[in-house]
Design an enzyme around this catalytic site. Sequence first.
Site, PDB file in Angstrom:
ATOM      1  N   GLY A  23       0.841  -1.197   0.000  1.00 17.76           N
ATOM      2  CA  GLY A  23       0.000   0.000   0.000  1.00 17.76           C
ATOM      3  C   GLY A  23       0.869   1.237   0.000  1.00 17.76           C
ATOM      4  O   GLY A  23       2.099   1.162   0.059  1.00 17.76           O
ATOM      5  N   LEU A  24       0.230   2.375  -0.067  1.00 16.83           N
ATOM      6  CA  LEU A  24       0.920   3.661  -0.116  1.00 16.83           C
ATOM      7  C   LEU A  24       1.649   3.966   1.193  1.00 16.83           C
ATOM      8  O   LEU A  24       1.340   3.366   2.232  1.00 16.83           O
ATOM      9  CB  LEU A  24      -0.092   4.775  -0.399  1.00 16.83           C
ATOM     10  CG  LEU A  24      -0.822   4.697  -1.739  1.00 16.83           C
ATOM     11  CD1 LEU A  24      -1.905   5.771  -1.808  1.00 16.83           C
ATOM     12  CD2 LEU A  24       0.148   4.827  -2.897  1.00 16.83           C
ATOM     13  N   SER A  95       6.098  -1.653  -1.984  1.00 15.02           N
ATOM     14  CA  SER A  95       6.177  -2.483  -3.195  1.00 15.02           C
ATOM     15  C   SER A  95       5.237  -1.988  -4.290  1.00 15.02           C
ATOM     16  O   SER A  95       4.219  -2.606  -4.566  1.00 15.02           O
ATOM     17  CB  SER A  95       5.949  -3.962  -2.871  1.00 15.02           C
ATOM     18  OG  SER A  95       4.817  -4.190  -2.093  1.00 15.02           O
TER      19      SER A  95
END
Length: 189
Positions: A23-24, A95
């Site tokens: 996630g961000l 990622s």
Amino acid sequence: MTDVASFTSPLTITTGGTVWFTGLPSAGKSTLSRAVADRLPTGRIELLDGDEVRQTLSAGLGFSRADREANIDRIGFVADLLARNGVLVFAAVISPFRDAREQVRRRHQASGTPFVEVHVATPVEECAERDVKGLYAKQREGEIKGLTGVDDVYEPPPTPELRLDTRDNTVDDSADAVVALLCEKGMLR
């Protein structure tokens, strides 16, 4: 989905495997992975936090696409190695690239090791409001460039095993959802 509250005895890790939280920045990956780990017996658990790994295993890597992919590959290698040896690994890593995450999944499949992808799908506006590390503020001020999800790419997983929007769930509710999924997958009982 298995109801976590239905378990009357402590949970048991039944097999090694990797739970990959993506996630961000400031989405809640590390917080969630720690909350899940806290629900489990001590022992065969490892947390691979992206920020910590960058300081050791991936020291010297920058933030180019090639360096980010190398970072993901290194974390994926270590996660698979640990998981093949009976450890339940929680990897909390931005990622941003779908193909790099899929390569980690393929590595686990090749070794016969369970792999579960959890997309911590917190919208960028919420992440910027949380701004745990001050990255969004630095990006707005022009101090940094290439912030994932703002002025650099983040490719959300199209079919993660679990997608959680942390705006709509408490940390406890999100952790319970992950534990229930791991029970369904046979990684916990």
